[in-house]
Design a protein around this motif. Sequence first.
Motif, PDB file in Angstrom:
ATOM      1  N   MET A   1       0.839  -1.199   0.000  1.00 64.26           N
ATOM      2  CA  MET A   1       0.000   0.000   0.000  1.00 64.26           C
ATOM      3  C   MET A   1       0.872   1.247   0.000  1.00 64.26           C
ATOM      4  N   THR A   2       0.600   2.185  -0.898  1.00 66.03           N
ATOM      5  CA  THR A   2       1.304   3.461  -0.899  1.00 66.03           C
ATOM      6  C   THR A   2       0.601   4.423   0.046  1.00 66.03           C
ATOM      7  N   ALA A   3       1.376   5.248   0.713  1.00 66.17           N
ATOM      8  CA  ALA A   3       0.799   6.168   1.694  1.00 66.17           C
ATOM      9  C   ALA A   3      -0.047   7.234   0.999  1.00 66.17           C
ATOM     10  N   PRO A   4      -1.186   7.600   1.621  1.00 69.23           N
ATOM     11  CA  PRO A   4      -1.989   8.669   1.029  1.00 69.23           C
ATOM     12  C   PRO A   4      -1.260   9.993   1.090  1.00 69.23           C
ATOM     13  N   SER A   5      -1.481  10.820   0.103  1.00 73.29           N
ATOM     14  CA  SER A   5      -0.848  12.133   0.070  1.00 73.29           C
ATOM     15  C   SER A   5      -1.929  13.196   0.075  1.00 73.29           C
ATOM     16  N   ALA A   6      -1.521  14.422   0.340  1.00 70.62           N
ATOM     17  CA  ALA A   6      -2.482  15.521   0.281  1.00 70.62           C
ATOM     18  C   ALA A   6      -2.829  15.761  -1.183  1.00 70.62           C
ATOM     19  N   PRO A   7      -4.088  15.541  -1.573  1.00 73.84           N
ATOM     20  CA  PRO A   7      -4.418  15.645  -2.994  1.00 73.84           C
ATOM     21  C   PRO A   7      -4.457  17.081  -3.476  1.00 73.84           C
ATOM     22  N   ARG A   8      -4.174  17.237  -4.755  1.00 72.91           N
ATOM     23  CA  ARG A   8      -4.356  18.541  -5.400  1.00 72.91           C
ATOM     24  C   ARG A   8      -5.826  18.707  -5.740  1.00 72.91           C
ATOM     25  N   ARG A   9      -6.424  19.813  -5.359  1.00 72.31           N
ATOM     26  CA  ARG A   9      -7.824  20.041  -5.668  1.00 72.31           C
ATOM     27  C   ARG A   9      -7.982  20.265  -7.169  1.00 72.31           C
ATOM     28  N   PRO A  10      -8.997  19.669  -7.787  1.00 79.45           N
ATOM     29  CA  PRO A  10      -9.182  19.855  -9.234  1.00 79.45           C
ATOM     30  C   PRO A  10      -9.249  21.326  -9.634  1.00 79.45           C
ATOM     31  N   GLY A  11      -8.401  21.702 -10.584  1.00 82.00           N
ATOM     32  CA  GLY A  11      -8.412  23.066 -11.109  1.00 82.00           C
ATOM     33  C   GLY A  11      -7.827  24.123 -10.207  1.00 82.00           C
ATOM     34  N   ALA A  12      -7.363  23.758  -9.009  1.00 80.00           N
ATOM     35  CA  ALA A  12      -6.939  24.761  -8.027  1.00 80.00           C
ATOM     36  C   ALA A  12      -5.759  25.598  -8.509  1.00 80.00           C
ATOM     37  N   ASP A  13      -4.748  24.941  -9.074  1.00 80.96           N
ATOM     38  CA  ASP A  13      -3.553  25.681  -9.487  1.00 80.96           C
ATOM     39  C   ASP A  13      -3.882  26.675 -10.604  1.00 80.96           C
ATOM     40  N   ALA A  14      -4.672  26.216 -11.587  1.00 79.33           N
ATOM     41  CA  ALA A  14      -5.013  27.108 -12.696  1.00 79.33           C
ATOM     42  C   ALA A  14      -5.864  28.285 -12.225  1.00 79.33           C
ATOM     43  N   LEU A  15      -6.831  28.005 -11.344  1.00 79.89           N
ATOM     44  CA  LEU A  15      -7.693  29.085 -10.849  1.00 79.89           C
ATOM     45  C   LEU A  15      -6.896  30.087 -10.023  1.00 79.89           C
ATOM     46  N   ALA A  16      -5.904  29.595  -9.268  1.00 80.22           N
ATOM     47  CA  ALA A  16      -5.071  30.498  -8.474  1.00 80.22           C
ATOM     48  C   ALA A  16      -4.311  31.483  -9.354  1.00 80.22           C
ATOM     49  N   ARG A  17      -3.945  31.036 -10.560  1.00 84.24           N
ATOM     50  CA  ARG A  17      -3.204  31.905 -11.475  1.00 84.24           C
ATOM     51  C   ARG A  17      -4.018  33.126 -11.899  1.00 84.24           C
ATOM     52  N   ILE A  18      -5.339  32.991 -11.884  1.00 79.33           N
ATOM     53  CA  ILE A  18      -6.177  34.136 -12.275  1.00 79.33           C
ATOM     54  C   ILE A  18      -6.861  34.770 -11.073  1.00 79.33           C
ATOM     55  N   GLY A  19      -6.409  34.386  -9.870  1.00 77.14           N
ATOM     56  CA  GLY A  19      -6.927  35.014  -8.667  1.00 77.14           C
ATOM     57  C   GLY A  19      -8.311  34.564  -8.242  1.00 77.14           C
ATOM     58  N   HIS A  20      -8.766  33.451  -8.797  1.00 75.57           N
ATOM     59  CA  HIS A  20     -10.088  32.960  -8.405  1.00 75.57           C
ATOM     60  C   HIS A  20      -9.968  32.202  -7.085  1.00 75.57           C
ATOM     61  N   PRO A  21     -10.778  32.531  -6.089  1.00 77.80           N
ATOM     62  CA  PRO A  21     -10.647  31.877  -4.778  1.00 77.80           C
ATOM     63  C   PRO A  21     -11.027  30.405  -4.838  1.00 77.80           C
ATOM     64  N   VAL A  22     -10.286  29.599  -4.082  1.00 83.27           N
ATOM     65  CA  VAL A  22     -10.529  28.162  -3.993  1.00 83.27           C
ATOM     66  C   VAL A  22     -10.852  27.841  -2.536  1.00 83.27           C
ATOM     67  N   PRO A  23     -11.961  27.143  -2.265  1.00 88.78           N
ATOM     68  CA  PRO A  23     -12.316  26.835  -0.876  1.00 88.78           C
ATOM     69  C   PRO A  23     -11.206  26.056  -0.174  1.00 88.78           C
ATOM     70  N   ALA A  24     -10.949  26.416   1.069  1.00 85.05           N
ATOM     71  CA  ALA A  24      -9.925  25.728   1.849  1.00 85.05           C
ATOM     72  C   ALA A  24     -10.442  24.382   2.335  1.00 85.05           C
ATOM     73  N   VAL A  25      -9.526  23.434   2.458  1.00 84.67           N
ATOM     74  CA  VAL A  25      -9.877  22.119   2.999  1.00 84.67           C
ATOM     75  C   VAL A  25      -9.894  22.207   4.517  1.00 84.67           C
ATOM     76  N   ASP A  26     -10.957  21.679   5.126  1.00 82.19           N
ATOM     77  CA  ASP A  26     -11.068  21.663   6.579  1.00 82.19           C
ATOM     78  C   ASP A  26     -10.641  20.288   7.085  1.00 82.19           C
ATOM     79  N   PRO A  27      -9.509  20.188   7.767  1.00 78.74           N
ATOM     80  CA  PRO A  27      -9.054  18.873   8.244  1.00 78.74           C
ATOM     81  C   PRO A  27     -10.064  18.180   9.146  1.00 78.74           C
ATOM     82  N   ALA A  28     -10.927  18.946   9.786  1.00 78.00           N
ATOM     83  CA  ALA A  28     -11.914  18.361  10.693  1.00 78.00           C
ATOM     84  C   ALA A  28     -12.962  17.537   9.955  1.00 78.00           C
ATOM     85  N   ASP A  29     -13.071  17.736   8.629  1.00 79.88           N
ATOM     86  CA  ASP A  29     -14.049  16.980   7.839  1.00 79.88           C
ATOM     87  C   ASP A  29     -13.583  15.567   7.528  1.00 79.88           C
TER      88      ASP A  29
END
Length: 322
Positions: free
Chosen positions: A1-29
Amino acid sequence: MTAPSAPRRPGADALARIGHPVPAVDPADASPHTFPDGGTWRTEIPSVEGPEALAVVLKESARLDVPVHRISQGSGVWMLTDVEITEMVDSCAARDIELCLFTGPRGTWDIGGATRTDSGGAGPRARGHDALAGCVEDAVRATGLGVKCLLVADEGVLWSLHRLRAAGVLPPDTTFKLSALTGPVNPASYEVYERLGADSLNVPSDLSPAHLTEIRRVSRAPMDMYVEAPDDLGGYVRMYEVAELIRRGTPLYVKFGLSKATGIYPYGAQVRDHALATARERVRRGRLTLDLLARHGAEGGMSPLGARLPGELRRFAVPEGD
């Protein structure tokens, strides 16, 4: 089994380039639970209705490199001959895949008219003693032929089979999977099904990520979820959400269903070509989902192939004398 990693949110990097806000991940969820092997997710190919469809799935999964933990069937034990069941058991055992067969009669095929009304009546539950007894007969027959996992769509059938397991009539390592046809939609009902004997529970594919978090606050029983659902279960296609569904719902079986496909239950030769074509396409849908997980850096955490047991779960006390 490979260890789970923190996933990249779909489209997050591209949206950040144009200043579009991306919802933060809540670890409590996030779910605090895993499978007993430490994995967070497993795979399942559903609606594999006989040896021929199974052969198609196994060939296609090898070709597309789709790992499979569980194969499930929907028409029922009673729609297969002993020879067919034995062939499926042997084929899955050779590849260390769990085989899960549906138990017996259900209300949607019964003579009662209420299931065909707008209200749906009692749905797929076993109507009357004879239907309950038929499900028990299927369970005894299937486990006698080497089947280790049984699909159940009725809480009375589930409790009866759990008591038979506790009494040694069914093998102690038999597992019971609750059908998507009666899947729980709130945390309290999920916990009740766990206590009745369920070892993994299908939840409806229209539950939100927040609903999965709510369930995980009360139960660690493995969850099964279609990331693409058949049309009679809503037809939802949720591939882009898989990483988040795993994060919220682990331990989670990721099920590769198929929308826009006519039903095949109860299976027979009259729908052979369609059944084989849809079996092949379900595996391809699995490849698409796994590719999405890989692109988002979320492919880690899969249970080792061959893993099948759910770990320690909570049960209602079985009455003395059973």
